[in-house]
Design a protein around this motif. Sequence first.
Motif, PDB file in Angstrom:
ATOM      1  N   ARG A 151     -11.413   7.477   4.474  1.00 20.44           N
ATOM      2  CA  ARG A 151     -12.341   6.630   3.707  1.00 20.44           C
ATOM      3  C   ARG A 151     -11.755   6.275   2.340  1.00 20.44           C
ATOM      4  O   ARG A 151     -11.848   5.130   1.896  1.00 20.44           O
ATOM      5  N   GLU A 196      -8.850   3.815   2.839  1.00 27.11           N
ATOM      6  CA  GLU A 196      -9.386   2.496   3.189  1.00 27.11           C
ATOM      7  C   GLU A 196      -9.924   1.788   1.948  1.00 27.11           C
ATOM      8  O   GLU A 196      -9.687   0.599   1.745  1.00 27.11           O
ATOM      9  N   ARG A 241      -5.478  -2.633   4.987  1.00 28.52           N
ATOM     10  CA  ARG A 241      -6.685  -2.032   5.556  1.00 28.52           C
ATOM     11  C   ARG A 241      -6.644  -2.084   7.091  1.00 28.52           C
ATOM     12  O   ARG A 241      -6.974  -1.108   7.765  1.00 28.52           O
ATOM     13  N   ARG A 269      -6.574   1.089   9.649  1.00 27.87           N
ATOM     14  CA  ARG A 269      -7.567   1.240  10.738  1.00 27.87           C
ATOM     15  C   ARG A 269      -6.876   1.359  12.094  1.00 27.87           C
ATOM     16  O   ARG A 269      -7.300   2.156  12.934  1.00 27.87           O
TER      17      ARG A 269
END
Length: 108
Positions: free
Chosen positions: A54, A57, A66, A70
């Motif tokens: 988290r 990101e 990003r 992911r």
Amino acid sequence: MSTVLALALLLLAPAAHAAKTSFDCAKAKDKVELLVCRDETLAKLDLRAAELFRMAEANAAGERARIALRDAQRAWPPKRNACGRSAEMRACAMLAYRKRISELQVHS
């Protein structure tokens, strides 16, 4: 007899307790996921990895970074779950979590 049963249930209760993880243990099916749900140390590593993800990101430099982060996060659980084939499943899972945490710390 009922005292013995009550004592046995009391002793087994901590082992049956699911640890807090970043995923829903009620939906866990993989051997390693089930292990993480039962193992406090692995559960803590799981929460730390989720927290670092988290943070990474949020700190990612742009949409491309990003997306790459992911993609790497989606690719990671199968690598961790491969530890289910290891004779040393817990040690393998610990190593997998520590490696992922190190990777995420670079991005956090």
